[in-house]
Design an enzyme around this catalytic site. Structure first.
Site, PDB file in Angstrom:
ATOM      1  N   ALA A 177     -23.968   7.172  69.994  1.00 54.18           N
ATOM      2  CA  ALA A 177     -23.780   7.238  71.449  1.00 54.18           C
ATOM      3  C   ALA A 177     -25.048   7.770  72.100  1.00 54.18           C
ATOM      4  O   ALA A 177     -25.332   8.961  72.010  1.00 54.18           O
ATOM      5  CB  ALA A 177     -22.582   8.128  71.797  1.00 54.18           C
ATOM      6  N   ILE A 204     -32.556  15.711  69.791  1.00 54.69           N
ATOM      7  CA  ILE A 204     -32.394  16.812  70.738  1.00 54.69           C
ATOM      8  C   ILE A 204     -33.720  17.544  70.939  1.00 54.69           C
ATOM      9  O   ILE A 204     -34.202  18.250  70.047  1.00 54.69           O
ATOM     10  CB  ILE A 204     -31.297  17.789  70.260  1.00 54.69           C
ATOM     11  N   ALA A 227     -14.389   9.351  80.445  1.00 55.03           N
ATOM     12  CA  ALA A 227     -15.099  10.203  81.406  1.00 55.03           C
ATOM     13  C   ALA A 227     -14.262  11.387  81.855  1.00 55.03           C
ATOM     14  O   ALA A 227     -14.808  12.412  82.280  1.00 55.03           O
ATOM     15  CB  ALA A 227     -15.517   9.381  82.620  1.00 55.03           C
ATOM     16  N   GLU A 291     -32.902  14.807  86.358  1.00 61.51           N
ATOM     17  CA  GLU A 291     -33.560  14.494  85.092  1.00 61.51           C
ATOM     18  C   GLU A 291     -34.369  13.208  85.217  1.00 61.51           C
ATOM     19  O   GLU A 291     -35.501  13.112  84.724  1.00 61.51           O
ATOM     20  CB  GLU A 291     -32.519  14.348  83.979  1.00 61.51           C
ATOM     21  N   GLN A 328     -67.156  -7.440  86.136  1.00 58.63           N
ATOM     22  CA  GLN A 328     -66.183  -7.797  87.173  1.00 58.63           C
ATOM     23  C   GLN A 328     -64.738  -7.772  86.679  1.00 58.63           C
ATOM     24  O   GLN A 328     -63.839  -7.295  87.381  1.00 58.63           O
ATOM     25  CB  GLN A 328     -66.498  -9.180  87.745  1.00 58.63           C
ATOM     26  N   HIS A 387     -60.672   0.939  76.799  1.00 58.43           N
ATOM     27  CA  HIS A 387     -61.438   1.820  75.906  1.00 58.43           C
ATOM     28  C   HIS A 387     -61.966   1.059  74.687  1.00 58.43           C
ATOM     29  O   HIS A 387     -62.790   1.603  73.937  1.00 58.43           O
ATOM     30  CB  HIS A 387     -60.572   2.986  75.417  1.00 58.43           C
ATOM     31  N   GLY A 389     -62.161  -0.304  70.936  1.00 59.57           N
ATOM     32  CA  GLY A 389     -61.768   0.288  69.652  1.00 59.57           C
ATOM     33  C   GLY A 389     -61.588   1.786  69.711  1.00 59.57           C
ATOM     34  O   GLY A 389     -60.746   2.353  68.993  1.00 59.57           O
TER      35      GLY A 389
END
EC number: 1.3.8.8
Length: 430
Positions: A177, A204, A227, A291, A328, A387, A389
């Protein structure tokens, strides 16, 4: 903002009046040399002055930035190897007033506003150090206790959590879950006035170091819907039958301790129930928007960090007889990235203002989380590409930012679930 927060910031700034470290010190944990320092957080990506922060927030930001420069960045590589940060840094964060900022002073918190809290989120992202789970502890776990806890629970835990002496975690996810909270199998059954808790949790954050865990458990399997049969419990480290499993070895966020938790006939006293029985799902729905806003803020701030790292890199890196920044195709890519970041920053800032005045709804929080975390992964991909390699080398901050970004569309509710929540609000008749 509370005067206490400003005064603490001023004291810290006075105590830490040493000159700012040279540019390379800011990213000393990466091993790369001569990297330019990220500009002032108020002017990242040249958006201009962000108007949501006051001068007090700016003062506080300086103290937060110094904390991450001096207490986190130098140790982060060591923590990545250990799979956890030190408990010492938690107590140092507590002493500096970085924990429980948005929790009322009457509850033992700092009493600052949401924007002060956002400053800490941003500065941690700008440091490129994902190890310390301060934001989950302060802005996900503590609000449950402050908003739904009894006077005794608040007095017992909040002051210790604000001081960094009690580390908090919340255990929702189970092996079967994740985003589907109604599929929870961990259960608590009455035994006289006590509760007997059984089950397991996984992924967690702060789980290994935790002193206190809010556990989501089923308390009524006969409820008209899952619920309506979920409750929250406060489980303390050391309780008989509460077992911490292994620290999980993750693809990214390597310094952030993430653990499995097991509950085998854990006897909980009646006062371990957080809030009312069978109201847990309601509490979760009330707190999840914050959150998701937190994830969005971390995501867009990480985008700003990655953009600055990349802009600085391409302005120094030479190829075909000129700096990469003067090619460019690179310029066009930078233009795209900057535009996407600035537009998303404006939306996330708007959500911060809405949440500060208690007007942020679930749909908007879901949009912010979905969009910003997707952008974070897109920006990470493009910045590594720019960047070349070197972007694939762990010593470069962009490599770590790349792997740390991947979990953002997953936790806090997957982005697929975010789309469901957004769509539900769109087609709702209300």
């Amino acid at each position: 903002m509370a005067a206490r927060l400003l005064l603490r910031s001023l004291r810290v700034l006075k105590a830490r009046s040493a000159p700012r470290p040279p540019p390379s010190a800011r990213c000393s944990h990466s091993g790369a040399e001569a990297r330019l320092e990220t500009p002032s957080a108020k002017k990242l990506t040249d958006v201009g002055i962000r108007r949501i922060f006051s001068s007090e927030h700016d003062i506080f930001r300086e103290s937060v930035r110094k904390f991450f420069q001096e207490e986190v960045i130098p140790h982060h590589t060591e923590w990545e190897k250990a799979g956890e940060v030190s408990r010492e840094v938690w107590e140092k964060a507590g002493k500096q007033g970085l924990l429980g900022i948005n929790i009322a002073e009457k509850h033992g918190g700092i009493g600052g506003d949401l924007l002060s809290t956002a400053v800490t989120w941003e500065e941690q992202a700008y440091s490129n150090c994902t190890g310390p789970g301060f934001s989950l502890h302060s802005d996900i776990v503590m609000p449950y206790i402050a908003n739904y806890g009894t006077k005794e629970q608040i007095e017992k835990f909040i002051p210790q959590m604000t001081a960094g002496k009690c580390i908090g975690a919340i255990a929702m996810t189970e092996p079967g879950a994740g985003s589907d909270l109604q599929g929870v199998r961990t259960n608590a059954k009455r035994s006289g006035s006590d509760w007997i808790l059984n089950g397991s949790k996984v992924f967690i954050t702060n789980g290994w170091l935790s002193d206190l865990v809010i556990v989501v458990a089923v308390t009524n399997r006969e409820a008209r819907s899952p619920a309506h049969g979920i409750s929250l419990f406060l489980v303390e480290n050391g309780m008989k039958g509460f077992i911490k499993g292994r620290k999980l070895h993750k693809m990214g966020m390597k310094a952030q301790d993430t653990a499995e938790l097991f509950f085998e006939d854990v006897r909980l006293p009646a006062n371990a129930l957080l809030g009312e029985e069978n109201k847990g799902f309601y509490y979760l729905m009330q707190e999840l928007p914050q959150e998701r806003l937190l994830i969005a803020e971390l995501a867009i701030s990480a985008c700003e960090f990655m953009f600055e790292e990349t802009r600085n890199y391409v302005k120094q890196r030479k190829a075909f007889g000129k700096t990469v920044a003067h090619i460019q195709t690179v310029q066009h890519k930078l233009a795209e990235l900057k535009t996407h970041i600035c537009v998303t920053r404006a939306f996330v800032d708007s959500c911060l203002q809405l949440h500060e005045t208690k007007r942020l709804d679930s749909g908007s929080a879901s949009m912010a989380k979905y969009w910003a975390s997707e952008l974070q992964n897109s920006v990470a991909y493009e910045c590594v590409q720019l960047h070349g390699g070197w972007g694939y080398m762990w010593e470069y901050p962009i490599a770590k930012a790349y792997v740390d970004a991947r979990v953002q569309p997953i936790y806090g509710g997957t982005n697929e679930i975010m789309k469901e929540l957004i769509a539900r609000q769109i087609v709702s008749d209300s």
